[in-house]
Design a protein around this motif. Sequence first.
Motif, short mmCIF file in Angstrom:
data_model
loop_
_atom_site.label_atom_id
_atom_site.label_comp_id
_atom_site.label_asym_id
_atom_site.label_seq_id
_atom_site.Cartn_x
_atom_site.Cartn_y
_atom_site.Cartn_z
N ILE A 1 0.84 -1.20 0.00
CA ILE A 1 0.00 0.00 0.00
C ILE A 1 0.88 1.25 0.00
CG2 ILE A 1 -1.78 1.26 1.25
CD1 ILE A 1 -2.78 -1.29 0.00
N SER A 2 1.94 1.24 0.81
CA SER A 2 2.84 2.39 0.85
C SER A 2 3.48 2.62 -0.52
CB SER A 2 3.93 2.17 1.89
OG SER A 2 3.40 2.14 3.18
N TYR A 3 3.90 1.53 -1.16
CA TYR A 3 4.51 1.65 -2.47
C TYR A 3 3.50 2.21 -3.48
CZ TYR A 3 7.06 0.30 -6.70
OH TYR A 3 7.71 0.32 -7.90
N ALA A 4 2.26 1.72 -3.39
CA ALA A 4 1.23 2.21 -4.31
C ALA A 4 0.94 3.68 -4.08
CB ALA A 4 -0.04 1.39 -4.13
N VAL A 5 0.91 4.12 -2.81
CA VAL A 5 0.66 5.54 -2.50
C VAL A 5 1.78 6.40 -3.08
CG1 VAL A 5 0.59 7.22 -0.61
CG2 VAL A 5 -0.77 5.14 -0.49
N THR A 6 3.04 5.93 -2.90
CA THR A 6 4.16 6.69 -3.43
C THR A 6 4.07 6.80 -4.95
OG1 THR A 6 5.56 5.92 -1.62
CG2 THR A 6 6.68 6.78 -3.55
N ARG A 7 3.72 5.72 -5.62
CA ARG A 7 3.62 5.72 -7.08
C ARG A 7 2.46 6.57 -7.57
NH1 ARG A 7 8.29 4.43 -9.41
NH2 ARG A 7 9.19 2.52 -8.57
N ARG A 8 1.43 6.72 -6.73
CA ARG A 8 0.22 7.44 -7.18
C ARG A 8 0.17 8.86 -6.61
NH1 ARG A 8 -4.67 3.43 -5.94
NH2 ARG A 8 -5.84 5.00 -7.13
N VAL B 1 -7.60 4.50 -0.93
CA VAL B 1 -6.46 3.70 -0.51
C VAL B 1 -6.92 2.52 0.34
CG1 VAL B 1 -4.29 3.71 0.77
CG2 VAL B 1 -4.93 5.68 -0.64
N LEU B 2 -7.85 2.80 1.28
CA LEU B 2 -8.34 1.71 2.12
C LEU B 2 -9.04 0.64 1.29
CD1 LEU B 2 -9.74 3.55 5.29
CD2 LEU B 2 -7.68 2.16 5.11
N ILE C 1 -2.04 3.94 7.82
CA ILE C 1 -0.91 4.87 7.84
C ILE C 1 -0.60 5.38 6.43
CG2 ILE C 1 1.53 5.15 8.36
CD1 ILE C 1 1.14 3.23 10.70
N PRO C 2 -0.41 4.49 5.43
CA PRO C 2 -0.17 5.03 4.09
C PRO C 2 -1.38 5.77 3.53
CG PRO C 2 -0.33 2.63 4.04
CD PRO C 2 -0.24 3.03 5.46
N ALA C 3 -2.60 5.38 3.93
CA ALA C 3 -3.79 6.09 3.46
C ALA C 3 -3.83 7.51 4.01
CB ALA C 3 -5.05 5.31 3.87
N LEU C 4 -3.50 7.68 5.30
CA LEU C 4 -3.48 9.02 5.88
C LEU C 4 -2.39 9.87 5.24
CD1 LEU C 4 -4.01 8.19 9.67
CD2 LEU C 4 -5.64 9.26 8.11
N ARG C 5 -1.26 9.21 4.91
CA ARG C 5 -0.19 9.96 4.23
C ARG C 5 -0.66 10.45 2.87
NH1 ARG C 5 3.52 6.23 4.25
NH2 ARG C 5 3.62 5.76 2.02
N ALA C 6 -1.48 9.66 2.20
CA ALA C 6 -1.98 10.07 0.89
C ALA C 6 -2.89 11.28 0.99
CB ALA C 6 -2.73 8.90 0.24
N VAL D 1 2.71 20.44 -4.93
CA VAL D 1 3.92 19.63 -4.83
C VAL D 1 3.79 18.37 -5.67
CG1 VAL D 1 5.37 18.29 -3.27
CG2 VAL D 1 4.50 20.52 -2.55
N ALA D 2 2.57 17.77 -5.62
CA ALA D 2 2.35 16.53 -6.36
C ALA D 2 2.45 16.74 -7.86
CB ALA D 2 0.98 15.96 -6.00
#
Length: 802
Positions: free
Chosen positions: A699-706, A727-728, A785-790, A797-798
Amino acid sequence: MLAKSPGFTAAAVICLALGIGATSAIFSVVHAVLLRPLGYRQPDQLVRIYTEFPTFPNGGLRRFWTSPPEFDELKRELQSWESLDAWVTSGVNLGGAADPIRVTSASVTGGLFPALGVPPELGRLITPRDDSQGAPLVILISHSLWQRAFGADRSIVGRDVQINGNKTSIAGVMPPGFAFPPGELDPPEVWVPLQLPPPNPQRRGSHFLYLMGRLKTGVSLRQAEDEIDRHVAQSRDRLGNNHPFSKAGHPIVTYALQDEVVRTIRPALWMLMGAVAFVLLIACVNVANLLLARAEARQREIAIRKALGAGVGQLIRQFTVEGLLLSLAGAGLGLLFAYGGLKVMIAAGTASIPRADEVTIDPVVLGATLGVSLLTALFFGLAPLAQIAAGTLHEALKAAAGRTTATLTSNRFRNVLVSSELALALMLLIGTGLMIRAFWKLSEVNPGFRPEGMLTVQVTLPPATYPQTANQTRFWREVQEKLAAIPGVTSATAMSGLPPERPINANDTQIENFTAVPGGPGHNIDYWQTVGEHFFETLGVRLLDGRLFDARDVNGATPTVIINQTMARTYYGNESPVGRRVRPAFQDPWRVIVGVVEDVKNAGLDKPAGTELFLPEAQSNGRQTLYLALRTAGDPNSLVGAVRAAVRGIDPSLPLSQVRTMDEVLSRARSRPRFLTSLLGLFSGTALVLAAIGLYGVISYAVTRRTTEFGIRMAIGAEPGDVLKLVLAQGLKLAAAGVITGAVGALALTRLIRGLLFGVSAFDPLTFIAMAVLLGAVTVAASVIPALRATKVDPLVALRYE
């Protein structure tokens, strides 16, 4: 390259270490207990021989003893065996050491040790000459007893000692690690000649011998069994109705000795081996995901290497070496985990694992660990090459100005890997949940007595100093009176067997006005228990009808007996048995039933109570070995010194043995299911954590890629909650696939542990649902955690991220 990515390297090494460590620890046990041959000469030719009574109630008497006349007959008439020997396990009082001690012993026929083919460390073995009646008594002792009781004195051979009050000499000392019978949790440390008297053909019903045979060279077990079948078929022609062998009612059965040693633990160990295999798979899948993600980040590097002239062979060598370093580092750390875990496991499972003292990380285990490491190195080290094969050199070099993007195929592959992790974790969780529920139900079983506040010890009166019934009866009466007088003791008693560890003794009993019919109960009562006057009060066994033993039940008075609830229900239905009569052994005086008590568990807490007779010790024909039990309101262990002083105040030569609280006795009865449940829980917990880490990584990797995608969505009006749901949803989709696959797999696999469960179905829906909910909760936690980061992505910035 690995040093440049310390986070990746540490994660990969720790994942592999957990999987390899758990696998190495359990394989060490499996190899030592199940696979390593027993330490005897040609152990594959050694066979256990039993008689059985399958038509008896409660499933019959399986793997039962043999009587001396039956043993004599088989030894004389069967031709398939190089040797056929017998033994009896018991205990002896050993004098001649610093203090008298009680040790477990085995009385063996003279050919048994020569058949085993293990030479002594000192002295000589017991031989057929020692086994003849009237021969001077000699003993063999174990290496551990030699060190503990005699200070490893090498001049011990020929020394005189006392065995149960009889003078004997030490013939030899067996080498370290020797055990017979093998696999016993309380192995004998003394072996004495059995010296059976000439068999009485009319006493074929007195079964108490264990048998072992060595097959002749070239004779298979199947051929020996065929000969036994022919012998059984001719039995009634030879013996008429004098207790003949028969295929249906009294067969002879044989099993390879090695198989018998591990029979009860084999399914559990293979279950644990399967569990750690799942843990190893999950660990490997995690490493595969890490390497695939890293490979995508290294596409440009690999393309440049190829552009500069690196061949496929060079790239294979580089990535294989990287994978090999990871695997060997994981194996090294895993072996440290295995070494520490094995010590804890053996300490916790000593009462559950046969041959536990033989378990170690030996060269075979090290070789297996190295093999697993090499396979993981080869499998995962080449992951970067698989990634670069999906694109072209030109496309990879174009990524020089920015990040490479994962292909749809690689994303799907990683998702499949994570779903597989979750499925494997769910299968382990369901198996653990079933074992936990079964253990919980076992812990709730009513043993029929109150264990708290009780101390138990065993005392044996040597035949040489207590040859007469009157002397034995006087000792037991006096010791019970002394124990009851100890400050803090509320009651004390004696008993011939200690529940719930008593093996069935199955004695013939005549029951007044009862005639056995085919398919109904017979005249065989499962348990006879000789007890002191205050037995039921001390143990807290409830009276259901009639009265308990009291001062009226003495020698010279009307012989009495108390029966348990199962016997009353079996033979008297709804009628009260009080006042009815029974006749133990069809030859003792008739005894009047004066009471009925609640069932007491005997042959294990998971077994149904059998029929049981309680005989007053004051009216018995004498007992040389009894357990003493005391009840106190305080700490039972504080009474040990006072109990020892009370016994030695009557006879200083008598040692105490098996000194335990009743809570410890019950704990030992539950030790194996507790041990298996704890290990399975540890492995499933590890699997769940590893699966959660793998899910978090994907999930973290997917968030970073997206990141750019999320920035665009938020720039055109998406709320943080929308991104959070997106994300969830990805995590829950993976969890749903894992739950469905895992539940189907669990339905197929849980039937394999059906025999290890007590009071719960292998397909218990509550356990399946609860474990699926737990996995879902862990999935949400790993995705949050990765969902909240997203949701915290800044659109400006994105949009400049690339």
